[in-house]
Design an enzyme around this catalytic site. Structure first.
Site, short mmCIF file in Angstrom:
data_model
loop_
_atom_site.label_atom_id
_atom_site.label_comp_id
_atom_site.label_asym_id
_atom_site.label_seq_id
_atom_site.Cartn_x
_atom_site.Cartn_y
_atom_site.Cartn_z
N PRO A 80 0.97 11.97 4.28
CA PRO A 80 1.62 12.71 3.20
C PRO A 80 2.97 12.10 2.80
O PRO A 80 3.30 12.05 1.62
CB PRO A 80 1.79 14.11 3.80
N TRP A 82 -5.37 10.83 1.95
CA TRP A 82 -6.11 9.85 1.14
C TRP A 82 -7.16 9.07 1.92
O TRP A 82 -7.36 7.88 1.65
CB TRP A 82 -5.18 8.83 0.49
N THR A 139 -10.52 8.02 2.28
CA THR A 139 -11.79 8.05 1.53
C THR A 139 -12.96 7.85 2.48
O THR A 139 -12.93 6.96 3.34
CB THR A 139 -11.76 6.96 0.44
N ARG A 172 -23.27 0.52 -34.03
CA ARG A 172 -22.59 1.56 -34.82
C ARG A 172 -22.26 1.04 -36.21
O ARG A 172 -21.59 0.01 -36.36
CB ARG A 172 -21.29 1.95 -34.09
N GLY A 225 -14.76 4.82 -30.38
CA GLY A 225 -14.26 5.95 -31.15
C GLY A 225 -14.40 7.24 -30.36
O GLY A 225 -14.22 7.25 -29.14
N GLU A 284 -4.42 0.25 -2.71
CA GLU A 284 -4.32 -1.10 -2.13
C GLU A 284 -3.00 -1.77 -2.50
O GLU A 284 -2.93 -2.98 -2.69
CB GLU A 284 -5.49 -1.98 -2.59
C1 LIG Z 1 -8.27 8.01 -4.92
C2 LIG Z 1 -7.46 7.37 -3.82
C3 LIG Z 1 -8.11 6.88 -2.70
C4 LIG Z 1 -7.37 6.33 -1.65
N1 LIG Z 1 -8.01 5.93 -0.51
C5 LIG Z 1 -7.28 5.56 0.57
C6 LIG Z 1 -7.91 5.32 1.84
O1 LIG Z 1 -9.13 5.33 1.97
N2 LIG Z 1 -7.12 5.07 2.92
C7 LIG Z 1 -5.75 5.02 2.82
O2 LIG Z 1 -5.10 4.80 3.84
N3 LIG Z 1 -5.13 5.23 1.63
C8 LIG Z 1 -5.86 5.50 0.52
N4 LIG Z 1 -5.23 5.76 -0.69
C9 LIG Z 1 -3.76 5.75 -0.72
C10 LIG Z 1 -3.18 4.65 -1.58
O3 LIG Z 1 -3.27 3.42 -0.91
C11 LIG Z 1 -1.74 5.08 -1.90
O4 LIG Z 1 -1.83 6.11 -2.88
C12 LIG Z 1 -0.89 3.94 -2.42
O5 LIG Z 1 -0.62 3.01 -1.39
C13 LIG Z 1 0.45 4.43 -2.99
O6 LIG Z 1 1.09 5.29 -2.10
P1 LIG Z 1 1.61 6.73 -2.61
O7 LIG Z 1 0.52 7.36 -3.37
O8 LIG Z 1 2.17 7.44 -1.45
O9 LIG Z 1 2.76 6.39 -3.66
P2 LIG Z 1 4.31 6.13 -3.29
O10 LIG Z 1 4.42 5.06 -2.27
O11 LIG Z 1 4.96 7.42 -3.03
O12 LIG Z 1 4.83 5.54 -4.67
C14 LIG Z 1 5.17 6.38 -5.79
C15 LIG Z 1 5.69 5.47 -6.90
O13 LIG Z 1 6.87 4.78 -6.44
C16 LIG Z 1 6.69 3.38 -6.61
N5 LIG Z 1 7.34 2.66 -5.52
C17 LIG Z 1 7.25 2.89 -4.18
N6 LIG Z 1 7.98 2.00 -3.50
C18 LIG Z 1 8.54 1.16 -4.41
C19 LIG Z 1 9.39 0.01 -4.34
N7 LIG Z 1 9.82 -0.48 -3.17
N8 LIG Z 1 9.75 -0.60 -5.49
C20 LIG Z 1 9.32 -0.12 -6.69
N9 LIG Z 1 8.51 0.96 -6.82
C21 LIG Z 1 8.13 1.59 -5.70
C22 LIG Z 1 5.16 3.18 -6.54
O14 LIG Z 1 4.79 1.95 -7.15
C23 LIG Z 1 4.68 4.40 -7.31
O15 LIG Z 1 4.79 4.14 -8.69
C24 LIG Z 1 -5.96 6.25 -1.76
C25 LIG Z 1 -5.33 6.72 -2.92
C26 LIG Z 1 -6.06 7.27 -3.93
C27 LIG Z 1 -5.33 7.80 -5.16
#
Ligand SMILES: Cc1cc2nc3c(=O)[nH]c(=O)nc-3n(C[C@H](O)[C@H](O)[C@H](O)COP(=O)(O)OP(=O)(O)OC[C@H]3O[C@@H](n4cnc5c(N)ncnc54)[C@H](O)[C@@H]3O)c2cc1C
Length: 392
Positions: free
Chosen positions: A130, A158, A160, A277, A348, A372
């Site tokens: 989280p 997250w 999957t 189309r 469209g 990723e």
């Molecule tokens: C549908 C889905 C499936 C997934 N499946 C898996 C899985 O199977 N296993 C797993 O472990 N994870 C999984 N993930 C997690 C995914 O890898 C993370 O969502 C991703 O790494 C981004 O982390 P966060 O969502 O906590 O965003 P955050 O790290 O909180 O980032 C929020 C924003 O801040 C920006 N940011 C953060 N740090 C910086 C920085 N240093 N410089 C500039 N910008 C920054 C990010 O680019 C983003 O725009 C999944 C996510 C989704 C949405």
């Protein structure tokens, strides 16, 4: 659409590509068109079919039951499968991506890889938490020794395929960081065995409501003093982070290939639609605005594909290419969302309905910029290479 002419595409690779394409278009695409709108899981029979085709062991050596091929072949197959349904192009990572990592000892490889390659033992990846996303070295989930084994406590987010998997590959902290600037030290990796289709006592979960990437569920997990045996620890205690990070290049190459597959699906659907189309008494493909958009989409896809081929070749040659892999992932995922959006424009109003697959490609392409490693994280890796690391 005409295939890439590439010196990299040997006759053997073309055969693999064609077989994957046939499977994707005949078996996967009809399922995707039916199951994605219903937000239903992909059937086990499909996973079993992929297992028989060897797709979980493309990069696993033949001596360990795999196909003994490289990241190049892995990405060729991933592009084809993702052209039909990204979730299917993703599930093959259960075998190929993290099993290629340098974490495993030879004894652990001998125990695990043949079962993974055969598709009988498939994993889910629990890295994110989280409060831990991009800054993965901040993992807070803990594992403490208990007799011959370990007890795991903490939250993962997250994850999957956590329900369908036979094991969860998990990063947990086994020692507090001695130095706040070296948070990655003290993180260990575990393979947590679980029953397929459910969670064992000590592990509970609930699905996260998401807007795409259907075909499987993505879970929030709670580990509550879950006991795992000593052999669940993978590699060296406290040193998983660096070993795991060395495998990220192939994760990024795979995500680029998935992005390219999605964009290709969108382009192929838009090409067909534009020729069928009719508006103002002619197919809309006759309008230069549409023709040029199609041409630009094809050019962008080809550029992303050639960069990905280059990165895969570097990986398969044993060369480090973290910045190039980041460029490939960044370029392909940004391209993919743009191309899928352009395809919707060409369709469209039809593009904004669930009658056509383009909206699925677009929803899934949106995700490739987030998981990723987000686009911003890829830019950070690339700029680190250009400028050296800067604080903050
Ligand atoms: C549908 C889905 C499936 C997934 N499946 C898996 C899985 O199977 N296993 C797993 O472990 N994870 C999984 N993930 C997690 C995914 O890898 C993370 O969502 C991703 O790494 C981004 O982390 P966060 O969502 O906590 O965003 P955050 O790290 O909180 O980032 C929020 C924003 O801040 C920006 N940011 C953060 N740090 C910086 C920085 N240093 N410089 C500039 N910008 C920054 C990010 O680019 C983003 O725009 C999944 C996510 C989704 C949405």
């Amino acid at each position: 659409m005409q295939d890439s002419a590439s010196l990299h595409l040997t006759p053997e690779r073309r055969m693999l590509q064609e077989a994957a394409r046939e499977f994707a278009m005949q078996e996967v695409l009809p399922l995707a068109n039916r199951l994605d709108p219903a937000r239903a899981d992909m059937p086990r029979s499909l996973i079993d079919q992929m297992a028989r085709l060897g797709y979980f062991g493309i990069t696993i050596p033949e001596s360990e039951g795999g196909m003994g091929l490289g990241c190049f072949e892995y990405c060729l197959v991933a592009e084809e499968l993702s052209r039909a349904w990204m979730s299917v192009g993703s599930i093959i990572a259960r075998g190929n991506s993290f099993m290629g990592s340098q974490l495993f000892t030879p004894e652990q490889r001998a125990r695990v890889m043949p079962r993974v390659a055969s598709g009988e033992y498939l994993g889910a990846l629990a890295l994110s938490e989280p409060a831990t996303g991009s800054d993965l070295a901040s993992v807070a989930c803990r594992a403490r020794r208990d007799g011959t084994g370990w007890r795991i406590t903490g939250a993962k987010y997250w994850c999957t395929f956590a329900d369908g998997a036979d094991f969860i590959f998990l990063l947990a902290r086994t020692a507090p960081p001695a130095d706040p600037r070296r948070k990655h030290v003290g993180i260990s990796a575990f393979l947590v065995d679980k029953p397929r289709g459910s969670f064992p006592p000590g592990l509970s979960g609930s699905p996260i409501p998401k807007i795409g990437y259907f075909g499987w569920k993505t879970w929030e997990l709670a580990f509550d003093d879950l006991f795992v045996p000593g052999e669940a620890l993978i590699g060296q205690e406290g040193e998983a982070f660096a070993a795991f990070s060395r495998g990220l290049e192939s994760y990024r190459a795979h995500t680029a290939a998935r992005s390219i597959g999605l964009a290709r699906g969108a382009l192929e659907d838009a090409l067909r639609y534009a020729q069928e189309r009719v508006q103002f008494d002619q197919p809309i493909a006759q309008f230069q605005a549409i023709r040029f958009k199609l041409a630009q989409m094809a050019t962008d896809i080809e550029a992303a594909r050639q960069l990905n081929y280059h990165v895969c070749s570097q990986i398969d040659s044993g060369l480090r290419c973290d910045a190039e892999a980041a460029m490939s992932k960044l370029f392909a995922s940004e391209m993919s969302e743009r191309v899928c959006s352009d395809a919707m424009q060409i369709l469209g109003g039809a593009g904004y309905t669930t009658h056509y697959a383009v909206e699925r490609y677009w929803r899934d392409a949106r995700l490739t910029k987030i998981f990723e490693g987000t686009s911003e994280i890829q830019l950070r890796i690339i700029s680190d290479r250009l400028l050296g690391r800067v604080p903050g």
